[in-house]
Write a protein that holds these residues in place. Sequence first.
Motif, short mmCIF file in Angstrom:
data_model
loop_
_atom_site.label_atom_id
_atom_site.label_comp_id
_atom_site.label_asym_id
_atom_site.label_seq_id
_atom_site.Cartn_x
_atom_site.Cartn_y
_atom_site.Cartn_z
N TRP A 37 4.84 -4.12 4.28
CA TRP A 37 4.76 -5.52 3.89
C TRP A 37 5.91 -5.94 3.00
O TRP A 37 6.19 -7.13 2.87
CB TRP A 37 3.42 -5.78 3.18
CG TRP A 37 3.24 -4.92 1.96
CD1 TRP A 37 2.67 -3.69 1.89
CD2 TRP A 37 3.65 -5.25 0.63
NE1 TRP A 37 2.71 -3.21 0.60
CE2 TRP A 37 3.31 -4.16 -0.20
CE3 TRP A 37 4.29 -6.34 0.06
CZ2 TRP A 37 3.57 -4.13 -1.56
CZ3 TRP A 37 4.55 -6.32 -1.31
CH2 TRP A 37 4.19 -5.22 -2.10
N ARG A 38 6.59 -5.00 2.38
CA ARG A 38 7.65 -5.36 1.43
C ARG A 38 8.79 -6.13 2.09
O ARG A 38 9.37 -7.01 1.47
CB ARG A 38 8.15 -4.11 0.71
CG ARG A 38 7.18 -3.62 -0.33
CD ARG A 38 7.64 -2.32 -1.00
NE ARG A 38 6.68 -1.93 -2.02
CZ ARG A 38 5.56 -1.27 -1.77
NH1 ARG A 38 5.25 -0.92 -0.52
NH2 ARG A 38 4.74 -0.95 -2.75
N ALA A 39 9.10 -5.80 3.33
CA ALA A 39 10.17 -6.54 4.03
C ALA A 39 9.82 -8.02 4.13
O ALA A 39 10.68 -8.89 3.92
CB ALA A 39 10.41 -5.93 5.41
N ARG A 61 9.55 2.65 -1.99
CA ARG A 61 9.10 3.10 -0.66
C ARG A 61 9.13 4.60 -0.72
O ARG A 61 10.21 5.21 -0.71
CB ARG A 61 10.02 2.55 0.44
CG ARG A 61 9.45 2.74 1.81
CD ARG A 61 8.24 1.84 2.04
NE ARG A 61 7.63 2.13 3.31
CZ ARG A 61 6.36 1.91 3.55
NH1 ARG A 61 5.58 1.40 2.64
NH2 ARG A 61 5.86 2.19 4.72
N ARG A 62 7.99 5.19 -0.85
CA ARG A 62 7.90 6.62 -1.08
C ARG A 62 8.04 7.39 0.23
O ARG A 62 7.39 7.09 1.21
CB ARG A 62 6.54 6.93 -1.70
CG ARG A 62 6.36 8.38 -2.02
CD ARG A 62 5.11 8.60 -2.80
NE ARG A 62 5.23 7.89 -4.06
CZ ARG A 62 4.19 7.52 -4.79
NH1 ARG A 62 2.98 7.75 -4.40
NH2 ARG A 62 4.36 6.89 -5.93
N SER A 63 8.93 8.38 0.20
CA SER A 63 8.97 9.33 1.31
C SER A 63 8.12 10.52 0.88
O SER A 63 8.24 11.00 -0.25
CB SER A 63 10.40 9.77 1.61
OG SER A 63 10.95 10.39 0.47
N VAL A 64 7.25 10.94 1.73
CA VAL A 64 6.30 12.00 1.38
C VAL A 64 7.05 13.31 1.23
O VAL A 64 7.81 13.70 2.10
CB VAL A 64 5.20 12.11 2.46
CG1 VAL A 64 4.27 13.26 2.15
CG2 VAL A 64 4.45 10.80 2.57
N SER A 65 6.83 13.96 0.09
CA SER A 65 7.43 15.28 -0.10
C SER A 65 6.29 16.25 -0.41
O SER A 65 5.46 15.99 -1.27
CB SER A 65 8.46 15.27 -1.22
OG SER A 65 7.87 14.97 -2.45
N GLY A 66 6.25 17.33 0.31
CA GLY A 66 5.19 18.30 0.11
C GLY A 66 3.90 17.85 0.77
O GLY A 66 3.76 16.72 1.22
N SER A 67 2.94 18.75 0.80
CA SER A 67 1.68 18.45 1.49
C SER A 67 0.85 17.40 0.75
O SER A 67 0.09 16.68 1.37
CB SER A 67 0.86 19.74 1.68
OG SER A 67 0.58 20.30 0.41
N PHE A 90 1.40 -7.68 -6.86
CA PHE A 90 0.52 -6.72 -6.20
C PHE A 90 0.07 -7.29 -4.87
O PHE A 90 -0.43 -8.42 -4.81
CB PHE A 90 -0.72 -6.44 -7.06
CG PHE A 90 -0.43 -5.64 -8.29
CD1 PHE A 90 -0.42 -4.25 -8.24
CD2 PHE A 90 -0.16 -6.27 -9.48
CE1 PHE A 90 -0.14 -3.51 -9.38
CE2 PHE A 90 0.11 -5.55 -10.63
CZ PHE A 90 0.12 -4.16 -10.58
N TRP A 91 0.22 -6.50 -3.81
CA TRP A 91 -0.28 -6.88 -2.50
C TRP A 91 -1.08 -5.72 -1.93
O TRP A 91 -0.58 -4.59 -1.85
CB TRP A 91 0.85 -7.26 -1.55
CG TRP A 91 0.37 -7.61 -0.18
CD1 TRP A 91 0.65 -6.93 0.97
CD2 TRP A 91 -0.50 -8.68 0.19
NE1 TRP A 91 0.02 -7.53 2.03
CE2 TRP A 91 -0.70 -8.61 1.58
CE3 TRP A 91 -1.12 -9.71 -0.52
CZ2 TRP A 91 -1.49 -9.52 2.28
CZ3 TRP A 91 -1.91 -10.62 0.17
CH2 TRP A 91 -2.08 -10.52 1.56
#
Length: 172
Positions: A37-39, A61-67, A90-91
Amino acid sequence: MTTTQRVRVIESLEECVPRPGEAKVFLAGGMHNCPDWRADAIATFERSWPDRRPLGLFSPRRSVSGSSGFDEAMVGWEHRHLSRADLVLFWFPAGNAHRPEQPIALYELGAAAASGRPVAVGVEHGYRRRPDVIAQLRYARPELPVHHDLGSTVRAAVRVLGSGTYPLRDAS
């Protein structure tokens, strides 16, 4: 980082070098299990922001690192930039029906609401915790409207920032 003359976007893990007179907004809300939604929010800010001064948008925009998906550097970046923002938008989008809660965004909303700082809040119909967000804000910040679409949430943020009644925070 993307930049126009009026609006620039500071993305995850980029540090913000403030511009004179710049208003700063942190785009908080759903990160995983929901649409990006940020775009849309950024595009709405670019259309709605008046020319009179610059605007910086902090867009995690978090990139997942680790499990577990935990990233200490990202948590630190978010903490620093949340505190630097003049307003937090906040959305809460409807997202994935199996995991829509967005617990970190709910935590950040609670902290911001309790602090009394400027916020703009929107909750899409279909977000499972929508009644909770509305009820909690009714008690914590009864003067604060909860918007039902992203466009009106962004326009509310623009109105608050344009009013000049909020304190500009030091960017340090």
